[in-house]
Design a protein around this motif. Sequence first.
Motif, PDB file in Angstrom:
ATOM      1  N   LYS A   1       0.827  -1.206   0.000  1.00  0.00           N
ATOM      2  CA  LYS A   1       0.000   0.000   0.000  1.00  0.00           C
ATOM      3  C   LYS A   1       0.864   1.261   0.000  1.00  0.00           C
ATOM      4  O   LYS A   1       0.563   2.236  -0.701  1.00  0.00           O
ATOM      5  CB  LYS A   1      -0.918  -0.003   1.220  1.00  0.00           C
ATOM      6  CG  LYS A   1      -2.028  -1.047   1.158  1.00  0.00           C
ATOM      7  CD  LYS A   1      -2.912  -0.961   2.394  1.00  0.00           C
ATOM      8  CE  LYS A   1      -4.031  -1.994   2.335  1.00  0.00           C
ATOM      9  NZ  LYS A   1      -4.899  -1.937   3.547  1.00  0.00           N
TER      10      LYS A   1
ATOM     11  N   GLY B   1       2.512   1.651  -3.423  1.00  0.00           N
ATOM     12  CA  GLY B   1       1.479   2.047  -4.383  1.00  0.00           C
ATOM     13  C   GLY B   1       1.058   3.491  -4.193  1.00  0.00           C
ATOM     14  O   GLY B   1       0.855   4.230  -5.169  1.00  0.00           O
ATOM     15  N   GLY B   2       0.944   3.920  -2.924  1.00  0.00           N
ATOM     16  CA  GLY B   2       0.583   5.305  -2.659  1.00  0.00           C
ATOM     17  C   GLY B   2       1.641   6.278  -3.144  1.00  0.00           C
ATOM     18  O   GLY B   2       1.319   7.340  -3.691  1.00  0.00           O
TER      19      GLY B   2
ATOM     20  N   ILE C   1       3.767   5.775  -5.599  1.00  0.00           N
ATOM     21  CA  ILE C   1       3.738   5.795  -7.068  1.00  0.00           C
ATOM     22  C   ILE C   1       2.608   6.691  -7.569  1.00  0.00           C
ATOM     23  O   ILE C   1       2.792   7.504  -8.493  1.00  0.00           O
ATOM     24  CB  ILE C   1       3.588   4.362  -7.609  1.00  0.00           C
ATOM     25  CG1 ILE C   1       4.859   3.552  -7.306  1.00  0.00           C
ATOM     26  CG2 ILE C   1       3.317   4.381  -9.113  1.00  0.00           C
ATOM     27  CD1 ILE C   1       4.763   2.092  -7.703  1.00  0.00           C
ATOM     28  N   ARG C   2       1.443   6.562  -6.954  1.00  0.00           N
ATOM     29  CA  ARG C   2       0.316   7.413  -7.366  1.00  0.00           C
ATOM     30  C   ARG C   2       0.592   8.880  -7.052  1.00  0.00           C
ATOM     31  O   ARG C   2       0.255   9.769  -7.843  1.00  0.00           O
ATOM     32  CB  ARG C   2      -0.962   6.948  -6.661  1.00  0.00           C
ATOM     33  CG  ARG C   2      -1.494   5.612  -7.173  1.00  0.00           C
ATOM     34  CD  ARG C   2      -2.886   5.339  -6.628  1.00  0.00           C
ATOM     35  NE  ARG C   2      -2.871   5.217  -5.172  1.00  0.00           N
ATOM     36  CZ  ARG C   2      -2.654   4.076  -4.535  1.00  0.00           C
ATOM     37  NH1 ARG C   2      -2.421   2.959  -5.222  1.00  0.00           N
ATOM     38  NH2 ARG C   2      -2.676   4.033  -3.220  1.00  0.00           N
ATOM     39  N   PHE C   3       1.230   9.134  -5.887  1.00  0.00           N
ATOM     40  CA  PHE C   3       1.538  10.510  -5.494  1.00  0.00           C
ATOM     41  C   PHE C   3       2.475  11.172  -6.499  1.00  0.00           C
ATOM     42  O   PHE C   3       2.222  12.283  -6.972  1.00  0.00           O
ATOM     43  CB  PHE C   3       2.157  10.504  -4.093  1.00  0.00           C
ATOM     44  CG  PHE C   3       2.671  11.839  -3.646  1.00  0.00           C
ATOM     45  CD1 PHE C   3       1.794  12.842  -3.269  1.00  0.00           C
ATOM     46  CD2 PHE C   3       4.032  12.093  -3.611  1.00  0.00           C
ATOM     47  CE1 PHE C   3       2.269  14.086  -2.858  1.00  0.00           C
ATOM     48  CE2 PHE C   3       4.516  13.324  -3.202  1.00  0.00           C
ATOM     49  CZ  PHE C   3       3.633  14.327  -2.827  1.00  0.00           C
TER      50      PHE C   3
ATOM     51  N   GLY D   1       3.019  10.175  -9.500  1.00  0.00           N
ATOM     52  CA  GLY D   1       2.343  10.254 -10.793  1.00  0.00           C
ATOM     53  C   GLY D   1       1.476  11.494 -10.894  1.00  0.00           C
ATOM     54  O   GLY D   1       1.447  12.169 -11.937  1.00  0.00           O
ATOM     55  N   ASN D   2       0.773  11.825  -9.816  1.00  0.00           N
ATOM     56  CA  ASN D   2      -0.061  13.028  -9.811  1.00  0.00           C
ATOM     57  C   ASN D   2       0.789  14.290  -9.924  1.00  0.00           C
ATOM     58  O   ASN D   2       0.413  15.247 -10.616  1.00  0.00           O
ATOM     59  CB  ASN D   2      -0.902  13.074  -8.534  1.00  0.00           C
ATOM     60  CG  ASN D   2      -1.939  11.964  -8.490  1.00  0.00           C
ATOM     61  OD1 ASN D   2      -2.372  11.464  -9.535  1.00  0.00           O
ATOM     62  ND2 ASN D   2      -2.338  11.557  -7.290  1.00  0.00           N
TER      63      ASN D   2
ATOM     64  N   ASP E   1       1.988  14.694 -13.494  1.00  0.00           N
ATOM     65  CA  ASP E   1       0.937  15.190 -14.383  1.00  0.00           C
ATOM     66  C   ASP E   1       0.651  16.671 -14.148  1.00  0.00           C
ATOM     67  O   ASP E   1       0.389  17.417 -15.098  1.00  0.00           O
ATOM     68  CB  ASP E   1      -0.348  14.380 -14.173  1.00  0.00           C
ATOM     69  CG  ASP E   1      -0.162  12.924 -14.590  1.00  0.00           C
ATOM     70  OD1 ASP E   1       0.749  12.652 -15.399  1.00  0.00           O
ATOM     71  OD2 ASP E   1      -0.926  12.064 -14.090  1.00  0.00           O
TER      72      ASP E   1
END
Length: 220
Positions: A53, A56-57, A59-61, A63-64, A67
């Motif tokens: 978790k 994954g968090g 990576i998403r952070f 990624g945001n 962007d």
Amino acid sequence: MAAGSDITPESARQLAEEVLAREHYELERHVVENALLEWLGDMLDPVARFLSKAIGGLIRFFGNIHDANPVLYWLILVSLSLLLVALLAHIVLTFRQALRERQRTGALTWAEAAEEGPDLLEKRARGAAQSEDYFLALSLLFQAGVLRLEMREDRPFQPAYTNREYLRRYETDPAHAPLARLAALLEHWYAGEPIGRKEYEDGADVYTSLRTLAASGGRG
């Protein structure tokens, strides 16, 4: 069945071996191994899920951030990379310094120093100085000074004591000043500063004063 009085230690041992050899007493090794693996899996599963978790968090952070602001993303990434490199370099340097310290000071522990005695320690210190190993020379002089103070007062030797603990032990003794000076010279090396001929000669002069005070007998 034989009477209880007929049972000897040897017959009892044979009977026990026969009982343990029966099929229902055999331990299934794979059952034990499977139980152990299952227990380890139960213990590690929460950790694995937490790491999954967390990663994954992250990576998403990132990624945001990429962007929304690519420049900020690369700035953070480069900064974290440099921080990681600096941390690894610090760990490597600290390990190398600790290894070097162990190699240099491990040649003579406090227990070994007590067995050799201060006279032999002084001789070893002179030899170390001739080999330009000034840190070892000062370490040996410090040990010799402590041993002379211990012998003067017939106090029980404490091989587990550190340099600072010996300083506290003699903080009310006139010999504390030269002993503290020797310890301060050694601290230069622990702080990453070089110890040269000048520092050794300074320490040797201080040790001469310490030896005189130790030979005077009693506290001032």
